[in-house]
Motif scaffolding. Structure first.
Motif, PDB file in Angstrom:
ATOM      1  N   PHE A   1       0.899  -1.160  -0.170  1.00 35.66           N
ATOM      2  CA  PHE A   1      -0.056   0.004  -0.005  1.00 35.66           C
ATOM      3  C   PHE A   1       0.737   1.150   0.117  1.00 35.66           C
ATOM      4  CE2 PHE A   1      -3.935   2.096   0.403  1.00 35.66           C
ATOM      5  CZ  PHE A   1      -3.950   3.189   1.196  1.00 35.66           C
ATOM      6  N   ALA A   2       2.119   1.247   0.819  1.00 42.01           N
ATOM      7  CA  ALA A   2       2.703   2.417   0.867  1.00 42.01           C
ATOM      8  C   ALA A   2       3.452   2.624  -0.411  1.00 42.01           C
ATOM      9  CB  ALA A   2       3.906   2.168   1.846  1.00 42.01           C
ATOM     10  N   MET A   3       3.916   1.541  -1.266  1.00 47.31           N
ATOM     11  CA  MET A   3       4.343   1.682  -2.730  1.00 47.31           C
ATOM     12  C   MET A   3       3.614   2.151  -3.487  1.00 47.31           C
ATOM     13  SD  MET A   3       6.823  -1.660  -2.771  1.00 47.31           S
ATOM     14  CE  MET A   3       7.068  -1.894  -4.323  1.00 47.31           C
ATOM     15  N   MET A   4       2.359   1.944  -3.457  1.00 48.66           N
ATOM     16  CA  MET A   4       1.197   2.227  -4.425  1.00 48.66           C
ATOM     17  C   MET A   4       1.065   3.855  -4.102  1.00 48.66           C
ATOM     18  SD  MET A   4      -1.525  -0.937  -4.673  1.00 48.66           S
ATOM     19  CE  MET A   4      -2.774   0.053  -3.896  1.00 48.66           C
ATOM     20  N   LEU A   5       0.905   4.125  -2.863  1.00 44.86           N
ATOM     21  CA  LEU A   5       0.859   5.400  -2.632  1.00 44.86           C
ATOM     22  C   LEU A   5       1.898   6.437  -3.029  1.00 44.86           C
ATOM     23  CD1 LEU A   5      -0.774   5.553   1.026  1.00 44.86           C
ATOM     24  CD2 LEU A   5      -1.885   6.092  -1.291  1.00 44.86           C
ATOM     25  N   ALA A   6       3.178   5.984  -3.094  1.00 51.14           N
ATOM     26  CA  ALA A   6       4.295   6.692  -3.591  1.00 51.14           C
ATOM     27  C   ALA A   6       4.210   6.811  -5.033  1.00 51.14           C
ATOM     28  CB  ALA A   6       5.666   5.683  -2.987  1.00 51.14           C
ATOM     29  N   ALA A   7       3.990   5.569  -5.492  1.00 49.78           N
ATOM     30  CA  ALA A   7       3.702   5.595  -7.330  1.00 49.78           C
ATOM     31  C   ALA A   7       2.595   6.702  -7.680  1.00 49.78           C
ATOM     32  CB  ALA A   7       3.508   4.443  -7.719  1.00 49.78           C
ATOM     33  N   ILE A   8       1.609   6.721  -6.972  1.00 51.72           N
ATOM     34  CA  ILE A   8       0.433   8.010  -7.238  1.00 51.72           C
ATOM     35  C   ILE A   8       1.062   9.383  -7.071  1.00 51.72           C
ATOM     36  CG2 ILE A   8      -1.507   8.784  -6.589  1.00 51.72           C
ATOM     37  CD1 ILE A   8      -2.659   5.729  -6.035  1.00 51.72           C
ATOM     38  N   GLN A   9       1.899   9.503  -5.884  1.00 49.11           N
ATOM     39  CA  GLN A   9       2.262  10.693  -5.716  1.00 49.11           C
ATOM     40  C   GLN A   9       3.386  11.262  -6.721  1.00 49.11           C
ATOM     41  OE1 GLN A   9       1.237  12.649  -3.365  1.00 49.11           O
ATOM     42  NE2 GLN A   9       2.640  14.236  -3.501  1.00 49.11           N
ATOM     43  N   ALA A  10       4.290  10.234  -7.150  1.00 58.13           N
ATOM     44  CA  ALA A  10       5.324  10.440  -7.894  1.00 58.13           C
ATOM     45  C   ALA A  10       4.676  10.835  -9.360  1.00 58.13           C
ATOM     46  CB  ALA A  10       6.324   9.286  -7.923  1.00 58.13           C
ATOM     47  N   ALA A  11       3.659  10.157  -9.703  1.00 56.92           N
ATOM     48  CA  ALA A  11       3.039  10.454 -10.996  1.00 56.92           C
ATOM     49  C   ALA A  11       2.185  12.024 -10.924  1.00 56.92           C
ATOM     50  CB  ALA A  11       1.818   9.487 -11.066  1.00 56.92           C
TER      51      ALA A  11
END
Length: 102
Positions: free
Chosen positions: A21-31
């Motif tokens: 979940f943390a990796m998905m949030l980081a990917a969304i934030q980076a996008a």
């Protein structure tokens, strides 16, 4: 399987899911951060121009004028050649017609 082992396995699974979940949030934030922000300021139109632009316009105009002059000269030469051809053919036709009547 004892209750402690069961709880331990569930805790490990929850931690793994939390990491995902943390990796998905980081990917969304980076996008979101990689998207350019819309431009908020207005650019004034460029005033004036460089000398290179005017030199290019002058050179292009010169080539256009020379090509137009050459075209006019070629048209004049063609008109003179056509006129000479018509005069010669008229003379030949007149001689042919005169010889035919004799």
């Amino acid at each position: 399987m004892s209750d402690i082992e069961k709880a331990s396995a569930e805790a490990v699974e929850a931690a793994r899911q939390g990491d995902q979940f943390a990796m998905m949030l980081a990917a969304i934030q980076a996008a979101k951060e990689s998207q350019p922000a819309p431009c908020q300021h207005h650019q004034a139109p460029a005033v004036g121009g460089s000398a290179g632009k005017w030199v290019a316009i002058g050179i292009g105009g010169s080539f256009l004028a020379v090509s137009l002059a050459v075209s006019v000269v070629a048209f004049a030469i063609g008109a003179v050649a056509l006129t000479v051809c018509v005069v010669v053919l008229r003379s030949v036709w007149a001689d042919f017609a005169a010889n035919r009547k004799d």
